[in-house]
Design a protein around this motif. Structure first.
Motif, PDB file in Angstrom:
ATOM      1  N   ARG A  19       0.832  -1.200   0.000  1.00  0.00           N
ATOM      2  CA  ARG A  19       0.000   0.000   0.000  1.00  0.00           C
ATOM      3  C   ARG A  19       0.866   1.249   0.000  1.00  0.00           C
ATOM      4  N   TRP A  21       0.361   5.761   0.596  1.00  0.00           N
ATOM      5  CA  TRP A  21      -0.510   6.847   1.004  1.00  0.00           C
ATOM      6  C   TRP A  21       0.123   8.172   0.573  1.00  0.00           C
ATOM      7  N   ASP A  28      -1.659   7.705   9.521  1.00  0.00           N
ATOM      8  CA  ASP A  28      -2.761   6.776   9.762  1.00  0.00           C
ATOM      9  C   ASP A  28      -2.457   5.438   9.098  1.00  0.00           C
ATOM     10  N   GLY A  29      -1.830   5.488   7.938  1.00  0.00           N
ATOM     11  CA  GLY A  29      -1.450   4.261   7.248  1.00  0.00           C
ATOM     12  C   GLY A  29      -0.403   3.488   8.026  1.00  0.00           C
ATOM     13  N   ALA A  31       0.025   3.607  11.274  1.00  0.00           N
ATOM     14  CA  ALA A  31      -0.657   3.057  12.447  1.00  0.00           C
ATOM     15  C   ALA A  31      -1.444   1.798  12.081  1.00  0.00           C
ATOM     16  N   GLU A  32      -2.099   1.809  10.935  1.00  0.00           N
ATOM     17  CA  GLU A  32      -2.845   0.627  10.498  1.00  0.00           C
ATOM     18  C   GLU A  32      -1.922  -0.574  10.328  1.00  0.00           C
ATOM     19  N   GLU A  33      -0.763  -0.353   9.723  1.00  0.00           N
ATOM     20  CA  GLU A  33       0.163  -1.460   9.491  1.00  0.00           C
ATOM     21  C   GLU A  33       0.754  -1.972  10.801  1.00  0.00           C
ATOM     22  N   GLN A  35      -0.762  -1.926  13.724  1.00  0.00           N
ATOM     23  CA  GLN A  35      -1.825  -2.702  14.359  1.00  0.00           C
ATOM     24  C   GLN A  35      -1.977  -4.067  13.694  1.00  0.00           C
ATOM     25  N   ARG A  36      -1.997  -4.082  12.376  1.00  0.00           N
ATOM     26  CA  ARG A  36      -2.144  -5.342  11.645  1.00  0.00           C
ATOM     27  C   ARG A  36      -0.990  -6.275  11.986  1.00  0.00           C
ATOM     28  N   THR A  60       0.096   7.966  19.226  1.00  0.00           N
ATOM     29  CA  THR A  60      -0.494   6.731  18.708  1.00  0.00           C
ATOM     30  C   THR A  60       0.589   5.785  18.212  1.00  0.00           C
ATOM     31  N   TRP A 175       7.992  -0.093   6.091  1.00  0.00           N
ATOM     32  CA  TRP A 175       7.261   1.156   5.832  1.00  0.00           C
ATOM     33  C   TRP A 175       8.303   2.251   5.722  1.00  0.00           C
TER      34      TRP A 175
END
Length: 256
Positions: A19, A21, A28-29, A31-33, A35-36, A60, A175
Protein backbone atom coordinates in the motif's frame (compact mmCIF):
# COMPACT_ATOMS: atom_id res chain seq x y z
CA UNK A 1 -13.04 21.64 -0.89
CA UNK A 2 -9.76 22.79 0.59
CA UNK A 3 -7.20 22.33 -2.22
CA UNK A 4 -4.64 21.24 0.39
CA UNK A 5 -6.95 18.62 1.88
CA UNK A 6 -5.48 15.79 -0.20
CA UNK A 7 -5.62 12.25 1.13
CA UNK A 8 -5.22 9.25 -1.12
CA UNK A 9 -4.29 5.62 -0.69
CA UNK A 10 -3.50 3.00 -3.30
CA UNK A 11 -2.75 -0.71 -3.36
CA UNK A 12 0.23 -1.83 -5.41
CA UNK A 13 2.70 -4.65 -6.04
CA UNK A 14 2.05 -8.32 -6.85
CA UNK A 15 -1.41 -9.24 -5.64
CA UNK A 16 -1.97 -5.58 -4.63
CA UNK A 17 -1.03 -6.47 -1.03
CA UNK A 18 1.31 -3.50 -0.60
CA UNK A 19 0.00 0.00 0.00
CA UNK A 20 0.93 3.64 -0.43
CA UNK A 21 -0.51 6.85 1.00
CA UNK A 22 -0.27 10.42 -0.28
CA UNK A 23 -1.23 13.78 1.18
CA UNK A 24 -2.48 14.32 4.71
CA UNK A 25 -2.92 11.64 7.33
CA UNK A 26 -0.08 9.47 6.04
CA UNK A 27 0.71 8.32 9.57
CA UNK A 28 -2.76 6.78 9.76
CA UNK A 29 -1.45 4.26 7.25
CA UNK A 30 1.60 3.53 9.41
CA UNK A 31 -0.66 3.06 12.45
CA UNK A 32 -2.84 0.63 10.50
CA UNK A 33 0.16 -1.46 9.49
CA UNK A 34 1.53 -1.51 13.05
CA UNK A 35 -1.83 -2.70 14.36
CA UNK A 36 -2.14 -5.34 11.65
CA UNK A 37 1.39 -6.55 12.30
CA UNK A 38 0.86 -6.81 16.05
CA UNK A 39 -2.31 -8.87 15.72
CA UNK A 40 -0.84 -11.12 13.01
CA UNK A 41 1.87 -12.44 15.34
CA UNK A 42 1.35 -14.51 18.45
CA UNK A 43 2.67 -17.53 20.29
CA UNK A 44 6.30 -18.16 19.35
CA UNK A 45 6.18 -15.28 16.84
CA UNK A 46 6.82 -12.17 18.93
CA UNK A 47 6.03 -8.95 16.99
CA UNK A 48 9.11 -6.75 16.65
CA UNK A 49 10.27 -3.64 14.83
CA UNK A 50 13.51 -1.90 13.93
CA UNK A 51 13.31 1.67 12.65
CA UNK A 52 14.65 5.20 12.51
CA UNK A 53 13.15 8.67 12.33
CA UNK A 54 14.55 12.14 13.04
CA UNK A 55 11.61 13.53 15.02
CA UNK A 56 8.92 11.63 16.86
CA UNK A 57 6.07 12.85 19.07
CA UNK A 58 2.97 11.06 17.78
CA UNK A 59 1.46 9.26 20.78
CA UNK A 60 -0.49 6.73 18.71
CA UNK A 61 2.64 5.48 16.94
CA UNK A 62 4.51 5.48 20.23
CA UNK A 63 1.92 3.31 21.99
CA UNK A 64 1.72 0.84 19.10
CA UNK A 65 5.51 0.44 19.21
CA UNK A 66 5.47 0.03 22.99
CA UNK A 67 3.16 -2.95 22.52
CA UNK A 68 5.88 -4.88 20.68
CA UNK A 69 9.63 -5.32 21.05
CA UNK A 70 11.41 -2.60 19.14
CA UNK A 71 14.44 -0.42 18.70
CA UNK A 72 13.85 3.01 17.20
CA UNK A 73 16.84 5.25 16.42
CA UNK A 74 16.15 8.99 16.56
CA UNK A 75 18.26 12.04 15.82
CA UNK A 76 20.32 13.00 18.86
CA UNK A 77 18.96 16.31 20.23
CA UNK A 78 21.01 19.22 21.49
CA UNK A 79 21.96 18.95 25.20
CA UNK A 80 19.29 21.50 26.18
CA UNK A 81 16.62 20.07 23.87
CA UNK A 82 14.23 17.71 25.68
CA UNK A 83 12.83 14.55 24.15
CA UNK A 84 9.14 14.51 23.38
CA UNK A 85 6.85 12.90 25.96
CA UNK A 86 6.16 10.14 23.44
CA UNK A 87 9.84 9.23 23.09
CA UNK A 88 10.37 9.34 26.85
CA UNK A 89 7.34 7.10 27.42
CA UNK A 90 8.48 4.58 24.80
CA UNK A 91 11.93 4.44 26.39
CA UNK A 92 10.42 3.96 29.86
CA UNK A 93 7.70 1.44 28.99
CA UNK A 94 8.86 -0.31 25.81
CA UNK A 95 10.90 -3.45 25.32
CA UNK A 96 14.13 -3.40 23.29
CA UNK A 97 15.67 -6.00 21.02
CA UNK A 98 18.38 -8.56 21.92
CA UNK A 99 21.55 -8.00 19.89
CA UNK A 100 21.97 -11.69 19.18
CA UNK A 101 18.68 -11.60 17.26
CA UNK A 102 20.26 -9.32 14.64
CA UNK A 103 22.97 -10.99 12.59
CA UNK A 104 24.84 -7.72 11.98
CA UNK A 105 25.22 -7.23 15.74
CA UNK A 106 26.05 -10.83 16.65
CA UNK A 107 29.66 -10.09 17.65
CA UNK A 108 29.06 -6.62 19.12
CA UNK A 109 28.95 -5.89 22.84
CA UNK A 110 29.06 -2.68 24.89
CA UNK A 111 32.50 -1.24 25.49
CA UNK A 112 34.12 -1.83 28.88
CA UNK A 113 36.02 1.25 30.09
CA UNK A 114 36.21 2.38 26.48
CA UNK A 115 37.68 -0.92 25.29
CA UNK A 116 36.12 -3.89 23.48
CA UNK A 117 34.63 -6.48 25.80
CA UNK A 118 36.69 -9.67 26.31
CA UNK A 119 34.48 -12.72 25.95
CA UNK A 120 35.14 -16.17 27.39
CA UNK A 121 33.36 -19.48 26.79
CA UNK A 122 30.84 -18.93 29.57
CA UNK A 123 29.97 -15.30 28.74
CA UNK A 124 26.59 -14.38 27.28
CA UNK A 125 26.92 -12.81 23.83
CA UNK A 126 23.84 -10.60 23.89
CA UNK A 127 22.46 -7.42 25.44
CA UNK A 128 19.18 -5.59 25.03
CA UNK A 129 19.25 -2.42 22.93
CA UNK A 130 16.53 0.17 22.79
CA UNK A 131 13.69 0.68 22.76
CA UNK A 132 15.10 4.11 21.83
CA UNK A 133 18.65 4.78 20.62
CA UNK A 134 20.35 7.94 19.35
CA UNK A 135 22.44 8.87 16.32
CA UNK A 136 24.00 12.09 15.17
CA UNK A 137 25.79 15.19 16.40
CA UNK A 138 23.65 16.37 19.31
CA UNK A 139 22.24 19.50 17.73
CA UNK A 140 25.47 20.34 15.86
CA UNK A 141 24.10 19.03 12.58
CA UNK A 142 26.40 21.08 10.36
CA UNK A 143 29.32 19.00 11.60
CA UNK A 144 28.14 15.87 9.88
CA UNK A 145 25.26 14.03 8.25
CA UNK A 146 21.78 14.25 9.72
CA UNK A 147 19.75 11.15 10.37
CA UNK A 148 16.88 12.03 8.04
CA UNK A 149 15.48 8.64 6.97
CA UNK A 150 12.00 7.67 8.13
CA UNK A 151 11.54 3.93 7.93
CA UNK A 152 10.61 0.92 9.98
CA UNK A 153 11.10 -2.78 9.30
CA UNK A 154 8.43 -4.99 10.83
CA UNK A 155 9.17 -8.60 11.65
CA UNK A 156 9.05 -11.05 14.48
CA UNK A 157 11.36 -12.66 17.00
CA UNK A 158 11.54 -16.43 16.63
CA UNK A 159 13.02 -18.67 19.30
CA UNK A 160 15.38 -20.86 17.29
CA UNK A 161 15.58 -23.83 19.64
CA UNK A 162 16.63 -26.18 16.83
CA UNK A 163 20.10 -24.66 16.42
CA UNK A 164 20.23 -23.11 19.92
CA UNK A 165 20.68 -19.60 18.53
CA UNK A 166 18.13 -17.95 20.82
CA UNK A 167 15.85 -15.28 19.41
CA UNK A 168 16.21 -14.45 15.72
CA UNK A 169 14.68 -11.33 14.14
CA UNK A 170 12.88 -12.26 10.93
CA UNK A 171 12.08 -9.16 8.80
CA UNK A 172 8.81 -9.30 6.87
CA UNK A 173 7.87 -5.82 5.63
CA UNK A 174 8.99 -2.21 5.53
CA UNK A 175 7.26 1.16 5.83
CA UNK A 176 9.11 4.21 4.57
CA UNK A 177 8.19 7.70 3.49
CA UNK A 178 8.70 11.42 3.82
CA UNK A 179 6.79 11.90 7.09
CA UNK A 180 8.35 12.29 10.49
CA UNK A 181 6.33 10.51 13.18
CA UNK A 182 4.98 13.79 14.49
CA UNK A 183 1.58 15.33 15.01
CA UNK A 184 2.47 18.06 12.53
CA UNK A 185 3.28 15.52 9.84
CA UNK A 186 0.08 13.63 10.59
CA UNK A 187 -2.34 16.51 10.26
CA UNK A 188 -0.67 19.54 8.74
CA UNK A 189 1.71 18.30 6.03
CA UNK A 190 1.34 16.77 2.61
CA UNK A 191 3.49 13.64 2.82
CA UNK A 192 3.85 10.20 1.34
CA UNK A 193 4.41 6.78 2.84
CA UNK A 194 4.57 3.29 1.43
CA UNK A 195 4.38 -0.20 2.86
CA UNK A 196 6.04 -3.06 1.05
CA UNK A 197 6.69 -6.77 1.44
CA UNK A 198 9.17 -6.82 -1.45
CA UNK A 199 11.93 -9.09 -0.18
CA UNK A 200 14.82 -7.16 -1.72
CA UNK A 201 13.54 -3.82 -0.42
CA UNK A 202 12.86 -5.25 3.06
CA UNK A 203 16.34 -6.75 3.18
CA UNK A 204 17.99 -3.54 2.03
CA UNK A 205 16.14 -1.50 4.64
CA UNK A 206 16.95 -4.05 7.34
CA UNK A 207 20.66 -4.04 6.47
CA UNK A 208 20.74 -0.23 6.57
CA UNK A 209 18.99 -0.10 9.94
CA UNK A 210 21.22 -2.81 11.41
CA UNK A 211 24.30 -0.87 10.30
CA UNK A 212 22.85 2.31 11.81
CA UNK A 213 22.07 0.50 15.05
CA UNK A 214 25.66 -0.76 15.28
CA UNK A 215 26.94 2.85 15.43
CA UNK A 216 24.13 4.28 17.54
CA UNK A 217 24.27 5.41 21.16
CA UNK A 218 22.24 4.82 24.33
CA UNK A 219 19.23 6.97 25.09
CA UNK A 220 21.08 8.85 27.83
CA UNK A 221 24.14 9.73 25.72
CA UNK A 222 25.31 13.34 26.11
CA UNK A 223 28.19 13.17 23.63
CA UNK A 224 28.25 16.00 21.10
CA UNK A 225 29.79 13.83 18.39
CA UNK A 226 28.80 10.29 17.36
CA UNK A 227 30.08 8.01 20.10
CA UNK A 228 29.02 4.39 19.55
CA UNK A 229 28.98 2.32 22.73
CA UNK A 230 29.32 -1.08 21.03
CA UNK A 231 32.28 -2.68 19.27
CA UNK A 232 33.34 -6.15 18.08
CA UNK A 233 34.31 -8.31 21.02
CA UNK A 234 37.76 -9.76 21.64
CA UNK A 235 37.81 -13.47 22.40
CA UNK A 236 39.79 -14.87 25.32
CA UNK A 237 41.71 -17.45 23.30
CA UNK A 238 43.39 -18.95 26.36
CA UNK A 239 40.06 -19.50 28.13
CA UNK A 240 38.52 -21.05 25.03
CA UNK A 241 41.58 -23.30 24.65
CA UNK A 242 41.35 -24.46 28.25
CA UNK A 243 37.63 -25.15 27.86
CA UNK A 244 38.24 -27.14 24.67
CA UNK A 245 40.96 -29.22 26.29
CA UNK A 246 38.78 -29.90 29.32
CA UNK A 247 35.90 -30.99 27.10
CA UNK A 248 38.15 -33.18 24.96
CA UNK A 249 39.65 -34.78 28.05
CA UNK A 250 36.18 -35.53 29.40
CA UNK A 251 35.01 -37.06 26.11
CA UNK A 252 38.14 -39.17 25.75
CA UNK A 253 37.89 -40.72 29.20
CA UNK A 254 37.21 -44.45 29.07
CA UNK A 255 34.00 -45.50 30.78
CA UNK A 256 34.39 -47.74 33.83
Amino acid sequence: MNPWDIKKGVAWGPGAIDRAWFGRGVLDGLAEELQRHYHANSGRRIPAALGCVPWFDNATIGQLLADMQCCIIVDKPAPDEPFSETVQKLQAEGDGLPTNALSALADLMPLTDGRPAIVGPSDKMSVMVGPVRLAGYGGHRRQGPLLHAKMIVLGFLWDDDEFFMGDVFVPESVWLGSANWTNASSSGHLEFGTFSTDRALVRGAYDFLADLLSVSEPFDSKARRPTPDMAPVEYDDEAFGNAARAMWGHLSEEPD
